[in-house]
Design an enzyme around this catalytic site. Structure first.
Site, PDB file in Angstrom:
ATOM      1  N   CYS A   1     -11.001   3.116   0.028  1.00  0.00           N
ATOM      2  CA  CYS A   1      -9.585   3.426   0.240  1.00  0.00           C
ATOM      3  C   CYS A   1      -9.204   2.651   1.486  1.00  0.00           C
ATOM      4  CB  CYS A   1      -9.384   4.922   0.465  1.00  0.00           C
ATOM      5  SG  CYS A   1      -7.723   5.356   1.030  1.00  0.00           S
TER       6      CYS A   1
ATOM      7  N   GLU B   1      -3.004   8.705   8.400  1.00  0.00           N
ATOM      8  CA  GLU B   1      -1.548   8.529   8.565  1.00  0.00           C
ATOM      9  C   GLU B   1      -1.067   9.228   9.832  1.00  0.00           C
ATOM     10  OE1 GLU B   1       1.089   7.100   6.482  1.00  0.00           O
ATOM     11  OE2 GLU B   1      -0.488   6.051   5.389  1.00  0.00           O
TER      12      GLU B   1
ATOM     13  N   HIS C   1      -7.172   3.158   3.690  1.00  0.00           N
ATOM     14  CA  HIS C   1      -6.953   3.969   4.892  1.00  0.00           C
ATOM     15  C   HIS C   1      -8.261   4.235   5.649  1.00  0.00           C
ATOM     16  CE1 HIS C   1      -3.034   4.906   3.166  1.00  0.00           C
ATOM     17  NE2 HIS C   1      -2.704   5.600   4.243  1.00  0.00           N
TER      18      HIS C   1
ATOM     19  N   CYS D   1      -4.273  -1.482  -1.944  1.00  0.00           N
ATOM     20  CA  CYS D   1      -4.447  -0.048  -2.136  1.00  0.00           C
ATOM     21  C   CYS D   1      -5.467   0.118  -3.260  1.00  0.00           C
ATOM     22  CB  CYS D   1      -3.102   0.555  -2.530  1.00  0.00           C
ATOM     23  SG  CYS D   1      -3.182   2.275  -3.042  1.00  0.00           S
ATOM     24  N   ASN D   2      -6.542   0.812  -2.975  1.00  0.00           N
ATOM     25  CA  ASN D   2      -7.576   0.990  -4.005  1.00  0.00           C
ATOM     26  C   ASN D   2      -7.064   1.803  -5.176  1.00  0.00           C
ATOM     27  OD1 ASN D   2     -10.527   0.185  -2.915  1.00  0.00           O
ATOM     28  ND2 ASN D   2      -9.183   0.756  -1.226  1.00  0.00           N
ATOM     29  N   THR D   3      -6.267   2.832  -4.866  1.00  0.00           N
ATOM     30  CA  THR D   3      -5.771   3.699  -5.936  1.00  0.00           C
ATOM     31  C   THR D   3      -4.910   2.887  -6.900  1.00  0.00           C
ATOM     32  OG1 THR D   3      -5.726   5.479  -4.307  1.00  0.00           O
ATOM     33  CG2 THR D   3      -4.562   5.857  -6.380  1.00  0.00           C
TER      34      THR D   3
ATOM     35  N   GLY E   1      -3.187   8.832  -3.941  1.00  0.00           N
ATOM     36  CA  GLY E   1      -4.518   9.145  -4.467  1.00  0.00           C
ATOM     37  C   GLY E   1      -4.671  10.493  -5.126  1.00  0.00           C
TER      38      GLY E   1
ATOM     39  N   ASP F   1       0.879  -1.178   0.000  1.00  0.00           N
ATOM     40  CA  ASP F   1       0.000   0.000   0.000  1.00  0.00           C
ATOM     41  C   ASP F   1       0.910   1.219   0.000  1.00  0.00           C
ATOM     42  OD1 ASP F   1      -2.417   1.563   0.308  1.00  0.00           O
ATOM     43  OD2 ASP F   1      -1.832   1.908   2.371  1.00  0.00           O
ATOM     44  N   SER F   2       0.309   2.397  -0.192  1.00  0.00           N
ATOM     45  CA  SER F   2       1.107   3.620  -0.140  1.00  0.00           C
ATOM     46  C   SER F   2       1.575   3.903   1.294  1.00  0.00           C
ATOM     47  CB  SER F   2       0.267   4.793  -0.637  1.00  0.00           C
ATOM     48  OG  SER F   2      -0.890   4.915   0.168  1.00  0.00           O
TER      49      SER F   2
HETATM   50  N1  DGL Z   1      -4.700   3.445   0.837  1.00  0.00           N
HETATM   51  C1  DGL Z   1      -4.700   3.776  -0.527  1.00  0.00           C
HETATM   52  C2  DGL Z   1      -6.006   3.497  -1.204  1.00  0.00           C
HETATM   53  O1  DGL Z   1      -6.613   2.521  -0.852  1.00  0.00           O
HETATM   54  C3  DGL Z   1      -4.028   5.021  -0.979  1.00  0.00           C
HETATM   55  C4  DGL Z   1      -4.201   6.263  -0.244  1.00  0.00           C
HETATM   56  C5  DGL Z   1      -3.253   7.282  -0.789  1.00  0.00           C
HETATM   57  O2  DGL Z   1      -2.047   7.021  -0.771  1.00  0.00           O
HETATM   58  O3  DGL Z   1      -3.718   8.334  -1.264  1.00  0.00           O
HETATM   59  O4  DGL Z   1      -6.426   4.167  -2.113  1.00  0.00           O
END
Ligand code: DGL
Length: 272
Positions: free
Chosen positions: A186, A154, A188, A75-77, A45, A12-13
């Site tokens: 997301c 975060e 997060h 990570c969804n993005t 994102g 993930d990010s």
């Molecule tokens: N947790 C990530 C997601 O699911 C990325 C969030 C990010 O880095 O902007 O999209």
């Protein structure tokens, strides 16, 4: 080493993928894991697809260099914009989080009206909309991006007045649309779950991809005969591109214990 003991790679990010890892660990306690949080380059994102694809490829190359047997894009993005290119480039099973989340939402809604919140890139990609329509074309989808949720998570600011005001402002347009399911699109966002639930009300069911993704990993391991049958070896290793005390603290709280094996890694230097 028995081939099936090879680890599963998860990236993930930043900290968000831990919400997925937490569920995977419940369902697959025997498996070995390597988690990579690209904390030096978070957030993804708000970045262009080209950049997110490049980051996702470098994350994957690193995890593959560790001999993983399966890759989870937690990570969804990255799942929204890079999954196809990763599947094209790397010859191992790769599981993203969008389809599992969409599946869970379709199976949960009664009104046929589903909300999706995610990063600007995920929302712009329409990945959830497409995945939901693929399963059930008549479902109406309402999407909103919530860029500030990632830095709040975060930072560990998940239940104070700043998080609440931010959630109120972002989620207000979703009220009165008749949605009964809201996808936390997301990884997060589950860290802000109770705040989001308060704001949207308890009649809206919050859905995230974590459990469905864990089940998909389990199915894939069984189909490929690659499950680890050795219950004594389970190891978790964490790599971060920037190690911060906040990450260590939140990760420890979230996974219910001390996170010991944390290493800092420079992905620009591919000698690792
Ligand atoms: N947790 C990530 C997601 O699911 C990325 C969030 C990010 O880095 O902007 O999209």
């Amino acid at each position: 080493m028995d081939k099936n003991q090879r680890p599963i790679g998860v990236f993930d990010s930043g900290i968000g993928g831990l919400t997925v890892l937490g569920e995977i660990l419940k369902i697959l306690p025997n498996e070995n894991f390597i988690y990579l949080g690209d904390t030096a380059r978070v957030p993804y994102g708000t970045k262009s697809s080209k950049t997110v694809i490049a980051y996702s490829q470098s994350n994957s190359r690193f995890l593959l260099s560790k001999g993983i047997k399966l890759l989870v894009v937690a990570c969804n993005t990255a799942s929204a914009v890079a999954l196809q290119s990763l599947r094209w480039d790397f010859d191992i099973p790769i599981i993203g989080v969008i389809e599992p989340g969409a599946r869970r939402a379709v199976n949960t809604t009664n009104t046929g009206k589903v909300g999706v919140i995610g990063t600007p890139s995920t929302i712009k990609s329409n990945a959830y909309q497409k995945a939901i329509k693929n399963i059930s074309p008549e479902i109406k989808v309402f999407s909103i991006s919530c860029p500030l949720f990632v830095p709040l998570a975060e930072e560990g600011w998940t239940d104070d007045e700043i998080a609440e005001l931010t959630a109120e402002k972002y989620l207000d347009p979703l009220k009165n649309l008749g949605i009964d399911v809201l996808i936390l699109g997301c990884t997060h966002y589950p860290l802000l779950k109770s705040m989001i639930q308060n704001v949207v009300g308890k009649e809206v069911t919050l859905v995230d991809s974590a459990e469905e993704t864990a089940l998909e990993i389990q199915r894939t391991l069984i189909e490929n005969h690659t499950s680890n049958g050795n219950s004594t070896s389970a190891e978790r290793e964490f790599y971060l591109t920037d190690v911060s005390d906040t990450f260590v603290k939140i990760a420890g709280n979230f996974l219910g214990g001390n996170i010991e094996r944390i290493h800092q890694i420079d992905l620009n230097n591919e000698t690792y």
